[in-house]
Design a protein around this motif. Sequence first.
Motif, PDB file in Angstrom:
ATOM      1  N   UNK A 147       0.826  -1.207   0.000  1.00 57.37           N
ATOM      2  CA  UNK A 147       0.000   0.000   0.000  1.00 57.37           C
ATOM      3  C   UNK A 147       0.858   1.253   0.000  1.00 57.37           C
ATOM      4  N   UNK A 148       1.867   1.268   0.849  1.00 58.28           N
ATOM      5  CA  UNK A 148       2.709   2.452   0.991  1.00 58.28           C
ATOM      6  C   UNK A 148       3.458   2.758  -0.296  1.00 58.28           C
ATOM      7  N   UNK A 149       4.072   1.748  -0.888  1.00 54.33           N
ATOM      8  CA  UNK A 149       4.869   1.979  -2.091  1.00 54.33           C
ATOM      9  C   UNK A 149       3.984   2.326  -3.283  1.00 54.33           C
ATOM     10  N   UNK A 150       2.848   1.657  -3.417  1.00 55.47           N
ATOM     11  CA  UNK A 150       1.953   1.965  -4.529  1.00 55.47           C
ATOM     12  C   UNK A 150       1.501   3.423  -4.491  1.00 55.47           C
ATOM     13  N   UNK A 151       1.310   3.956  -3.289  1.00 52.04           N
ATOM     14  CA  UNK A 151       0.926   5.364  -3.161  1.00 52.04           C
ATOM     15  C   UNK A 151       2.059   6.290  -3.575  1.00 52.04           C
ATOM     16  N   UNK A 152       3.291   5.845  -3.353  1.00 49.44           N
ATOM     17  CA  UNK A 152       4.447   6.670  -3.673  1.00 49.44           C
ATOM     18  C   UNK A 152       4.730   6.747  -5.174  1.00 49.44           C
TER      19      UNK A 152
END
Length: 456
Positions: free
Chosen positions: A399-404
């Motif tokens: 989730x975190x990386x996809x948002x980045x």
Amino acid sequence: MRASRLTGTVAGVIALALTAAGCGLSGGSDSGDATAGGCKVDKGNVGTGKLTGDIKGKITFQTTNLKKDFGDFFNGVIKDFEKAHPDASVKWIDDPGDNTFTQRTVADAQACTLPDVLNLNAETATALTKSGYLLNVGVKDPDASKPFVPAFWNSSTFKDASGMPAHTALPWYTGGIVLTYNTDLLKQAGIDPEKPPTTLFGLFADYEKIAKASDGKYYATMANPVWRIPADFDQMNIKMLTDNGKAAIFGDDPRTTQWVAWMAKLYKEGAMPKDSLSSNNDPSTLYSQGKVAYGSTNPSFVRFVKQNSPSVYAKTGVGQQPFDKLGHTTGAPQYISVAATSKNAPASLAFAEFLTNAENQTAWCKDPAVVIFPTTTTSLNDPFFQNVTGSDPFSQARKLVAEQLKTTTAYQTILSPAVQNAIVAQVQLAMQGKKTPAQAVKDAQDKANELLKQAG
């Protein structure tokens, strides 16, 4: 610790839907001799003008250390491509991707024996582009950029022998950058795992808290600066080289000396194992034993911990790597390039674009046992990445990386191993107290410039 290679075994591979990627390659062969590097090639492979020709012939596809874990997946991609293009065939080979990879690949290029389609890192792509051995896909297919997140497409630009930019690669998968940490160890040091620091120096301050609280029973991180150079400097937006890459300028930024001073202080105070200063070991083993508070910044690291230390995995948290001066994450993907020496360049480019298209990238990155991310806009919009609901470290990392990734700079300073090692050696001397931070930075820049001058 920054890392770009996947580790461990992947169980289960997502079935691939047939997608015949259209490359826009048609028409007759542009025969005739030209040169790429020191090799004779069809003149259509070099210079200006769109690549034309039938998608046919035998080509060789080389990955780096992927066959063991992803054999079924890539064999499926190859089968689908050959079904869509019956006159073409693909032979898949897998290189171990060790620390001699760039040297060996450049030697293959000079011998005119490069594989047709190659999985490359930024360092190797830089070397091959400078010598003229890679197809300029941005010229040979003007539509090549369309599927990709702009920052990732921009990251596939390398400089040719004249110093001009060339799109000699297609961005493939990426790992992203996150903080991974042992929540119990952070709490013991009085650090709130729910509030990760927003700057690298803030992270260093947390390292210092751990050194003071642990009394040598555990550590914050590993000591060898090779894991942090140039990654930390990039994250802080410290410019390491001039625009033409011919001179080092990182010493001109006062934050470089501050960074070295922090590293020396942390090493002296016990934030890092003393015997890790010159070791190339990443934190995997010690983290899994509960002896290091911060693990690798590669999201795939959580899979390693889950497989090797379930008890530590249960204590593992995933947070945002400090944004620092840039305000967003950095990091370059793996690349797919086409050799300018390919005797069947239209088929090679067609396969490279098929391999990296949105459908294939999405299918690979959905594998439940690995944390990698696609570089196409369509893939990142897939609900798999946008609607993550789990609270486990795997889900949080995804989730975190996809948002980045949609706003990432995908930036990475490319240093030759010799230049990187020269800088690292001076930082190590400062960490041992054998030089002041200021002197170590000055000497590092001087030595880097000597090597850059020799390289031309």
